[in-house]
Motif scaffolding. Structure first.
Motif, short mmCIF file in Angstrom:
data_model
loop_
_atom_site.label_atom_id
_atom_site.label_comp_id
_atom_site.label_asym_id
_atom_site.label_seq_id
_atom_site.Cartn_x
_atom_site.Cartn_y
_atom_site.Cartn_z
N GLY A 91 0.87 -1.18 0.00
CA GLY A 91 0.00 0.00 0.00
C GLY A 91 0.90 1.23 0.00
N GLY A 142 0.26 4.38 -0.75
CA GLY A 142 -0.44 5.67 -0.74
C GLY A 142 0.18 6.61 0.27
N ASN A 143 -0.65 7.53 0.79
CA ASN A 143 -0.14 8.55 1.72
C ASN A 143 0.58 7.94 2.92
OD1 ASN A 143 -1.32 10.82 0.35
ND2 ASN A 143 -3.31 10.08 1.07
N GLY A 185 1.49 4.71 3.49
CA GLY A 185 2.58 3.79 3.14
C GLY A 185 3.85 4.56 2.82
N ASP A 224 2.23 -2.09 -4.46
CA ASP A 224 0.91 -1.48 -4.62
C ASP A 224 0.28 -2.12 -5.88
OD1 ASP A 224 -0.28 1.47 -3.38
OD2 ASP A 224 -1.25 0.67 -5.18
N PHE A 237 2.13 4.08 -9.85
CA PHE A 237 3.35 4.05 -9.04
C PHE A 237 4.53 3.39 -9.75
CE2 PHE A 237 0.23 4.38 -5.45
CZ PHE A 237 0.66 5.62 -5.03
N LEU A 289 1.96 -5.42 -7.13
CA LEU A 289 1.68 -6.52 -6.21
C LEU A 289 1.84 -7.90 -6.87
CD1 LEU A 289 0.69 -6.82 -3.22
CD2 LEU A 289 -1.54 -7.33 -4.19
N THR A 304 -0.70 -1.06 4.60
CA THR A 304 -1.29 0.28 4.57
C THR A 304 -2.23 0.38 3.36
OG1 THR A 304 0.77 1.00 3.53
CG2 THR A 304 0.48 1.56 5.84
N VAL A 305 -3.11 -0.61 3.27
CA VAL A 305 -4.13 -0.63 2.21
C VAL A 305 -5.49 -0.37 2.87
CG1 VAL A 305 -2.83 -2.25 0.77
CG2 VAL A 305 -4.46 -3.13 2.45
N PRO A 306 -6.53 -0.08 2.08
CA PRO A 306 -7.84 0.10 2.68
C PRO A 306 -8.35 -1.19 3.34
CG PRO A 306 -7.77 1.02 0.46
CD PRO A 306 -6.51 0.24 0.64
N PRO A 331 -9.39 -4.67 0.99
CA PRO A 331 -8.38 -5.64 0.55
C PRO A 331 -7.51 -6.19 1.68
CG PRO A 331 -7.77 -3.41 -0.13
CD PRO A 331 -9.13 -3.31 0.47
N LEU A 366 -5.73 -9.92 1.77
CA LEU A 366 -4.28 -9.80 1.59
C LEU A 366 -3.56 -10.46 2.77
CD1 LEU A 366 -2.63 -8.57 -0.61
CD2 LEU A 366 -2.79 -6.35 0.52
N PHE A 422 -2.06 -1.33 9.55
CA PHE A 422 -2.65 0.00 9.71
C PHE A 422 -4.02 0.10 9.08
CE2 PHE A 422 0.71 2.69 11.50
CZ PHE A 422 1.80 1.83 11.40
N PRO A 428 -7.91 -0.07 8.66
CA PRO A 428 -8.86 0.15 9.75
C PRO A 428 -9.73 -1.07 10.05
CG PRO A 428 -9.52 1.37 7.80
CD PRO A 428 -8.25 0.68 7.45
N HIS A 456 -3.99 1.76 15.38
CA HIS A 456 -5.09 2.66 15.02
C HIS A 456 -4.82 4.02 15.67
CE1 HIS A 456 -7.06 -0.80 13.41
NE2 HIS A 456 -7.19 -1.37 14.58
N LEU A 457 -4.24 4.93 14.91
CA LEU A 457 -3.87 6.24 15.48
C LEU A 457 -5.09 6.99 16.00
CD1 LEU A 457 -1.25 7.41 12.82
CD2 LEU A 457 -0.82 6.33 15.02
P1 NAI Z 1 -4.29 5.90 0.13
O1 NAI Z 1 -5.55 5.77 -0.65
O2 NAI Z 1 -3.43 7.09 -0.09
O3 NAI Z 1 -3.38 4.58 -0.09
C1 NAI Z 1 -3.88 3.29 -0.15
C2 NAI Z 1 -3.05 2.53 -1.17
O4 NAI Z 1 -3.37 1.16 -1.12
C3 NAI Z 1 -3.31 3.01 -2.61
O5 NAI Z 1 -2.09 3.41 -3.21
C4 NAI Z 1 -3.92 1.81 -3.28
O6 NAI Z 1 -3.57 1.69 -4.64
C5 NAI Z 1 -3.31 0.68 -2.46
N1 NAI Z 1 -4.05 -0.57 -2.54
C6 NAI Z 1 -5.39 -0.77 -2.54
N2 NAI Z 1 -5.64 -2.10 -2.60
C7 NAI Z 1 -4.45 -2.72 -2.64
C8 NAI Z 1 -4.07 -4.09 -2.72
N3 NAI Z 1 -4.95 -5.07 -2.75
N4 NAI Z 1 -2.76 -4.38 -2.75
C9 NAI Z 1 -1.83 -3.39 -2.72
N5 NAI Z 1 -2.13 -2.09 -2.67
C10 NAI Z 1 -3.43 -1.77 -2.62
O7 NAI Z 1 -4.72 5.78 1.64
P2 NAI Z 1 -3.86 6.14 2.94
O8 NAI Z 1 -4.20 7.49 3.39
O9 NAI Z 1 -2.45 5.81 2.70
O10 NAI Z 1 -4.47 5.12 3.99
C11 NAI Z 1 -4.33 3.73 3.79
C12 NAI Z 1 -5.20 3.00 4.78
O11 NAI Z 1 -4.72 3.24 6.09
C13 NAI Z 1 -6.65 3.47 4.75
O12 NAI Z 1 -7.47 2.35 4.94
C14 NAI Z 1 -6.74 4.41 5.95
O13 NAI Z 1 -8.04 4.41 6.49
C15 NAI Z 1 -5.76 3.76 6.88
N6 NAI Z 1 -5.17 4.65 7.87
C16 NAI Z 1 -4.93 4.11 9.08
C17 NAI Z 1 -4.34 4.82 10.06
C18 NAI Z 1 -4.09 4.15 11.34
O14 NAI Z 1 -3.76 4.79 12.30
N7 NAI Z 1 -4.24 2.85 11.41
C19 NAI Z 1 -3.96 6.22 9.86
C20 NAI Z 1 -4.21 6.71 8.54
C21 NAI Z 1 -4.81 5.94 7.57
#
Ligand code: NAI
Length: 215
Positions: free
Chosen positions: A90, A92-93, A95, A115, A120, A133, A151-153, A156, A160, A175, A177, A192-193
Motif C-alpha cells: 500500500g 499511498g499517503n 505507506g 501497490d 506508481f 503486487l 497500509t491498504v484500505p 483488501p 491480503l 494500519f 482500519p 489505530h492512530l
Molecule cells: P491511500 O488511498 O493514499 O493509499 C492506499 C493505497 O493502497 C493506494 O495506493 C492503493 O492503490 C493501495 N491498494 C489498494 N488495494 C491494494 C491491494 N490489494 N494491494 C496493494 N495495494 C493496494 O490511503 P492512505 O491514506 O495511505 O491510507 C491507507 C489505509 O490506512 C486506509 O485504509 C486508511 O483508512 C488507513 N489509515 C490508518 C491509520 C491508522 O492509524 N491505522 C492512519 C491513517 C490511515
C-alpha cells in the motif's frame, strides 16, 4: 499466563524504557538509579524495579543501573539485536510516509514497497522502487521478509493478510482500519492512530470542559 512468562503489560512498557535509556546513553549518562529513572519517566521507582526484576533485575543495590547494559539487554528482550526485513504493501499517503521514516534505527530494514496502482510504476521512495503486487510472490521467494506493513484500505486488507499468511509471513504491522484475526502463530499489531486521538479527546474534555473558548 504460563509460569516464567512475562505479562503483556510489562512488554508494553519495555519500548518506553528502551527509548529513555537510549536518550540517556546519547547524553553520556553511565548509571541511573531507579529513583532518577522514575522521576524522568513519571512512573514509580517500585514499578521500574518490579518490571526489571522480571528479567533478572539488571541493577545493583545502591549502584543503580548501568545504562548501556540495561539498554542493550532490553533491546535483546525486544528482539532488536537482530535486523528484520520489512516490506510495505500500500504505497499511498500512509505507506509512503512510513517508507520515508527511518525504522532501520530500531532494526527494521525496508526492502520492498508494493501497490496495485500502475501510476506508481517507476516511482521510488527513499531509493526503493514501488513494485506491482503481482510480483510479490516472486519477491518473497527471493528475499527473506520478516514483517509486512499493511497500509491498504480495509476491504483488501483482510484477504491480503490471509494470502500473506499462506505465503509464510509470520508478522504483520497492520494500519488498515480493521483488526486482523489470523492464526495464533502469526504476530499481528493493529495500529489505530485514531484511538490515541480519541483518548486525547477524552482527557481534554475531562480536564477542560468547563473552560470558555474564544471564538
Ligand atoms: P491511500 O488511498 O493514499 O493509499 C492506499 C493505497 O493502497 C493506494 O495506493 C492503493 O492503490 C493501495 N491498494 C489498494 N488495494 C491494494 C491491494 N490489494 N494491494 C496493494 N495495494 C493496494 O490511503 P492512505 O491514506 O495511505 O491510507 C491507507 C489505509 O490506512 C486506509 O485504509 C486508511 O483508512 C488507513 N489509515 C490508518 C491509520 C491508522 O492509524 N491505522 C492512519 C491513517 C490511515
Amino acid at each position: 499466563m504460563r509460569k516464567g512468562e512475562i505479562s503483556k503489560a510489562v512488554i508494553r512498557r519495555l519500548p518506553r524504557y528502551y527509548r529513555y535509556l537510549g536518550e540517556l546513553l546519547q547524553n553520556g549518562v553511565v548509571r541511573i538509579s531507579s529513583k532518577e529513572l522514575s522521576e524522568r519517566m513519571k512512573v514509580t521507582a517500585s514499578q521500574i524495579r518490579q518490571d526489571l526484576n522480571n528479567f533478572g533485575g539488571f541493577g545493583q543495590q545502591g549502584y543503580g543501573y548501568n545504562v548501556e547494559y540495561l539498554h542493550e539487554e532490553i533491546g535483546k528482550i525486544l528482539g532488536l539485536d537482530v535486523t528484520h526485513n520489512m516490506i510495505i504493501i500500500g504505497a499511498g499517503n500512509l505507506g509512503q510516509a512510513l517508507a520515508n521514516y527511518n525504522f532501520e534505527k530500531v532494526g527494521f530494514h525496508l526492502i520492498g514497497i508494493f501497490d496495485i496502482n500502475p501510476r506508481f510504476e517507476g516511482v521510488s521512495v527513499r531509493g526503493i522502487a514501488i513494485q506491482m503486487l503481482d510480483t510479490l510472490e516472486d519477491f518473497l521467494s527471493e528475499h527473506k521478509v520478516d514483517v509486512v506493513t499493511l497500509t491498504v484500505p480495509k476491504r483488501p486488507a483482510v484477504d491480503l493478510a490471509h494470502h500473506l499468511v499462506d505465503l509464510g509471513i509470520k508478522a504483520i504491522w497492520n494500519f488498515a482500519p480493521t483488526d486482523l484475526n489470523l492464526s495464533e502463530d502469526v504476530c499481528v499489531k493493529n495500529v489505530h492512530l485514531n484511538e490515541s486521538l480519541m483518548t486525547l479527546s477524552y482527557e481534554y474534555r475531562a480536564k477542560h470542559s468547563g473552560e470558555a473558548r474564544d471564538e
